[in-house]
Design a protein around this motif. Structure first.
Motif, PDB file in Angstrom:
ATOM      1  N   ALA A 143      51.020  46.594  39.841  1.00 18.54           N
ATOM      2  CA  ALA A 143      52.137  46.044  40.621  1.00 18.54           C
ATOM      3  C   ALA A 143      51.795  44.651  41.135  1.00 18.54           C
ATOM      4  CB  ALA A 143      52.467  46.971  41.787  1.00 18.54           C
ATOM      5  N   PHE A 144      50.566  44.465  41.624  1.00 22.05           N
ATOM      6  CA  PHE A 144      50.156  43.124  42.051  1.00 22.05           C
ATOM      7  C   PHE A 144      50.138  42.159  40.881  1.00 22.05           C
ATOM      8  CE2 PHE A 144      47.915  45.113  45.837  1.00 22.05           C
ATOM      9  CZ  PHE A 144      48.821  44.604  46.738  1.00 22.05           C
ATOM     10  N   SER A 145      49.748  42.657  39.703  1.00 22.10           N
ATOM     11  CA  SER A 145      49.745  41.810  38.519  1.00 22.10           C
ATOM     12  C   SER A 145      51.158  41.385  38.147  1.00 22.10           C
ATOM     13  CB  SER A 145      49.108  42.570  37.356  1.00 22.10           C
ATOM     14  OG  SER A 145      49.242  41.868  36.162  1.00 22.10           O
ATOM     15  N   ARG A 146      52.103  42.296  38.274  1.00 22.45           N
ATOM     16  CA  ARG A 146      53.488  41.998  37.897  1.00 22.45           C
ATOM     17  C   ARG A 146      54.149  41.038  38.877  1.00 22.45           C
ATOM     18  NH1 ARG A 146      57.879  40.501  37.242  1.00 22.45           N
ATOM     19  NH2 ARG A 146      59.706  41.611  36.550  1.00 22.45           N
ATOM     20  N   PHE A 147      53.897  41.217  40.164  1.00 17.05           N
ATOM     21  CA  PHE A 147      54.585  40.424  41.172  1.00 17.05           C
ATOM     22  C   PHE A 147      53.765  39.252  41.684  1.00 17.05           C
ATOM     23  CE2 PHE A 147      56.747  44.538  41.424  1.00 17.05           C
ATOM     24  CZ  PHE A 147      58.056  44.120  41.295  1.00 17.05           C
ATOM     25  N   GLY A 148      52.548  39.071  41.189  1.00 21.02           N
ATOM     26  CA  GLY A 148      51.700  37.981  41.658  1.00 21.02           C
ATOM     27  C   GLY A 148      51.772  36.771  40.743  1.00 21.02           C
ATOM     28  N   SER A 149      50.904  35.818  41.017  1.00 16.56           N
ATOM     29  CA  SER A 149      50.855  34.614  40.197  1.00 16.56           C
ATOM     30  C   SER A 149      50.053  34.878  38.920  1.00 16.56           C
ATOM     31  CB  SER A 149      50.214  33.472  40.995  1.00 16.56           C
ATOM     32  OG  SER A 149      48.875  33.804  41.308  1.00 16.56           O
ATOM     33  N   ALA A 150      49.973  33.878  38.058  1.00 20.26           N
ATOM     34  CA  ALA A 150      49.282  34.034  36.775  1.00 20.26           C
ATOM     35  C   ALA A 150      47.776  34.244  36.967  1.00 20.26           C
ATOM     36  CB  ALA A 150      49.533  32.823  35.895  1.00 20.26           C
ATOM     37  N   GLU A 151      47.190  33.588  37.971  1.00 23.62           N
ATOM     38  CA  GLU A 151      45.758  33.757  38.218  1.00 23.62           C
ATOM     39  C   GLU A 151      45.454  35.170  38.713  1.00 23.62           C
ATOM     40  OE1 GLU A 151      47.458  31.232  39.997  1.00 23.62           O
ATOM     41  OE2 GLU A 151      47.120  29.737  38.434  1.00 23.62           O
ATOM     42  N   VAL A 152      46.318  35.686  39.555  1.00 20.08           N
ATOM     43  CA  VAL A 152      46.148  37.044  40.073  1.00 20.08           C
ATOM     44  C   VAL A 152      46.369  38.058  38.958  1.00 20.08           C
ATOM     45  CG1 VAL A 152      47.089  38.733  41.696  1.00 20.08           C
ATOM     46  CG2 VAL A 152      46.774  36.370  42.409  1.00 20.08           C
ATOM     47  N   LEU A 158      45.753  37.941  35.708  1.00 19.55           N
ATOM     48  CA  LEU A 158      44.626  38.114  34.802  1.00 19.55           C
ATOM     49  C   LEU A 158      43.490  38.900  35.450  1.00 19.55           C
ATOM     50  CD1 LEU A 158      43.414  37.545  32.052  1.00 19.55           C
ATOM     51  CD2 LEU A 158      42.497  35.413  32.981  1.00 19.55           C
ATOM     52  N   SER A 159      43.180  38.571  36.696  1.00 18.49           N
ATOM     53  CA  SER A 159      42.072  39.270  37.350  1.00 18.49           C
ATOM     54  C   SER A 159      42.409  40.735  37.623  1.00 18.49           C
ATOM     55  CB  SER A 159      41.690  38.562  38.644  1.00 18.49           C
ATOM     56  OG  SER A 159      42.763  38.572  39.550  1.00 18.49           O
ATOM     57  N   THR A 160      43.654  41.034  37.986  1.00 15.61           N
ATOM     58  CA  THR A 160      44.009  42.432  38.234  1.00 15.61           C
ATOM     59  C   THR A 160      44.039  43.237  36.940  1.00 15.61           C
ATOM     60  OG1 THR A 160      46.356  41.845  38.198  1.00 15.61           O
ATOM     61  CG2 THR A 160      45.290  41.997  40.352  1.00 15.61           C
ATOM     62  N   GLN A 161      44.429  42.618  35.840  1.00 15.47           N
ATOM     63  CA  GLN A 161      44.419  43.334  34.570  1.00 15.47           C
ATOM     64  C   GLN A 161      42.996  43.640  34.120  1.00 15.47           C
ATOM     65  OE1 GLN A 161      46.790  40.894  32.009  1.00 15.47           O
ATOM     66  NE2 GLN A 161      48.693  41.443  33.044  1.00 15.47           N
ATOM     67  N   VAL A 162      42.061  42.755  34.421  1.00 15.05           N
ATOM     68  CA  VAL A 162      40.654  43.022  34.114  1.00 15.05           C
ATOM     69  C   VAL A 162      40.164  44.200  34.952  1.00 15.05           C
ATOM     70  CG1 VAL A 162      38.322  42.088  34.307  1.00 15.05           C
ATOM     71  CG2 VAL A 162      40.132  40.697  33.337  1.00 15.05           C
TER      72      VAL A 162
END
Length: 104
Positions: free
Chosen positions: A49-58, A60-64
């Motif tokens: 959810a943070f990955s979907r609603f966050g910025s592009a930098e956030v 990538l790190s959340t998907q990792v």
């Protein structure tokens, strides 16, 4: 009604609480493992959810982190079930209360 970040966070918190309750209340080792898996999946849901609603930098790190948590969850299941099988073969039970294998 638009589903936003708050909805995902509430759902993730609810799933985490359910998993925590299951992990603490079950006397069976398999039930405890299921509760831990539910907690890990709740964390994955919030990170996605943070990955979907966050910025592009956030994103990538959340998907990792999500991929890392999935790998840890798979390893936890493999090791947990192997331990449960070994304890069952030695003690004829997988009840957490009745296994005194580590007492010295």
């Amino acid at each position: 009604m638009i589903i936003g970040l708050e909805h995902y966070l509430v759902l993730g918190a609810l799933l985490f609480c359910i998993g925590f309750f299951i992990a603490l209340s079950k006397k069976n080792a398999i039930g405890v493992l299921i509760g831990v898996e539910l907690m890990l999946n709740a964390v994955n849901l919030t990170l996605v959810a943070f990955s979907r609603f966050g910025s592009a930098e956030v994103a990538l790190s959340t998907q990792v982190f999500v991929v890392f948590i999935i790998a840890v969850a798979a390893a936890e299941v493999a090791v947990g079930l192997a331990l449960a099988l070994v304890v069952y073969r030695n003690r004829q039970t997988i009840s957490v209360d009745r296994t005194t294998l580590l007492k010295g």
